[in-house]
Enzyme design. Structure first.
Site, mmCIF file in Angstrom:
data_model
loop_
_atom_site.group_PDB
_atom_site.id
_atom_site.type_symbol
_atom_site.label_atom_id
_atom_site.label_comp_id
_atom_site.label_asym_id
_atom_site.label_seq_id
_atom_site.Cartn_x
_atom_site.Cartn_y
_atom_site.Cartn_z
ATOM 1 N N GLU A 75 -15.443 6.783 0.691
ATOM 2 C CA GLU A 75 -14.320 7.071 -0.161
ATOM 3 C C GLU A 75 -14.914 7.098 -1.481
ATOM 4 O O GLU A 75 -13.999 6.762 -2.506
ATOM 5 C CB GLU A 75 -13.497 6.117 0.174
ATOM 6 C CG GLU A 75 -12.846 6.141 1.411
ATOM 7 C CD GLU A 75 -11.841 7.459 1.864
ATOM 8 O OE1 GLU A 75 -11.949 8.280 0.998
ATOM 9 O OE2 GLU A 75 -11.247 7.553 2.922
ATOM 10 N N HIS A 96 -5.974 -0.462 4.361
ATOM 11 C CA HIS A 96 -5.017 0.125 5.602
ATOM 12 C C HIS A 96 -3.933 -0.759 5.768
ATOM 13 O O HIS A 96 -3.729 -0.835 7.008
ATOM 14 C CB HIS A 96 -6.053 0.786 6.513
ATOM 15 C CG HIS A 96 -7.127 1.653 6.388
ATOM 16 N ND1 HIS A 96 -7.743 2.093 7.372
ATOM 17 C CD2 HIS A 96 -7.605 2.281 5.058
ATOM 18 C CE1 HIS A 96 -8.836 2.942 6.605
ATOM 19 N NE2 HIS A 96 -8.442 3.194 5.374
ATOM 20 N N TYR A 121 7.972 -8.214 -10.350
ATOM 21 C CA TYR A 121 6.464 -8.189 -10.028
ATOM 22 C C TYR A 121 5.915 -6.963 -9.508
ATOM 23 O O TYR A 121 5.030 -6.659 -9.902
ATOM 24 C CB TYR A 121 6.250 -9.523 -9.495
ATOM 25 C CG TYR A 121 6.124 -10.831 -10.481
ATOM 26 C CD1 TYR A 121 5.005 -11.209 -11.058
ATOM 27 C CD2 TYR A 121 7.286 -11.634 -10.453
ATOM 28 C CE1 TYR A 121 5.070 -12.116 -11.909
ATOM 29 C CE2 TYR A 121 7.351 -12.339 -11.540
ATOM 30 C CZ TYR A 121 6.221 -12.851 -12.258
ATOM 31 O OH TYR A 121 6.234 -13.877 -13.156
#
Length: 216
Positions: A75, A96, A121
């Site tokens: 990636e 994931h 938040y």
């Protein structure tokens, strides 16, 4: 201890924390950190966050050449796309994580604003999260999609895959990733119960107070 040695140990420490708490599993997920010389430290391909070796992290120089360590995650293109388009990015985390993936595959989610405004938040740490289309893992087209956002988003969700978050440093990126997963879990827990979302005025107040990106 050099700054790079500290970064190597911090990557392994925080990765193990994510793994131990079930935010990633098996050999999934990857982390990169930008170094003072412009190079990158990256978790290797096929590695488990629970068993990283600081000495075996992939080391890239400022020109993007692998100079030491194991073969990096496939990636790499998506990590590089974040660094290219967000000058403030000092680290990128990709997981994931189950709740965020589960929320992202529901039919009612908004691809341009994945998470409902449940807490201040989530707005503060993530801004709006963009749901990107499905790409085969490692496909350079994922990086093109991130570049297409022109640095406007610090967090994206890869469809049927997992979230990616950029932060000013590794701790900030990890904290934001944990906020994303927690917010997705809240959304799943309250789905169908018609929770009271933050209204437009409340969201606007948070955006003004913290000068947030991603809400233009």
């Amino acid at each position: 201890m050099t700054a790079e040695t500290r970064q190597r140990e911090e990557i392994c420490r925080l990765a193990a924390s994510l793994f131990d708490r079930g935010l990633t599993h098996g050999s999934t997920g990857n982390i990169s950190v930008r170094l003072e010389d412009g190079g990158l430290l990256v978790t290797p391909t096929g590695s488990s966050f629970g068993r990283l070796d600081p000495a075996r992290l992939s080391r890239f120089d400022a020109e993007g050449r692998l100079v030491s360590g194991d073969r990096p995650t496939k990636e790499m293109p998506l990590h590089q796309a974040f660094y290219e388009t967000r000058s403030t990015a000092g680290a990128v985390v990709h997981l994931h994580s189950c709740h965020s993936v589960a929320w992202s595959i529901l039919p009612e989610v908004d691809p341009d604003d994945l998470l409902p405004p449940l807490t201040a938040y989530s707005l503060m740490q993530l801004g709006r999260v963009k749901l990107l289309p499905f790409f085969v893992p490692g496909d350079p087209a994922t990086a093109d999609a991130i570049r297409g956002l022109a640095g406007r988003r610090s967090a994206v969700m890869l469809a049927h895959h997992g979230p990616v978050v950029a932060g000013r440093d590794l701790e900030a990126a990890v904290n934001a990733m944990e906020e994303l997963e927690a917010t997705a879990r809240l959304a799943l827990l309250t789905r169908g119960a018609h929770p009271r979302l933050m209204d437009e005025n409340e969201v606007a107040a948070v955006v003004r107070a913290f000068d947030l990106e991603g809400f233009a």
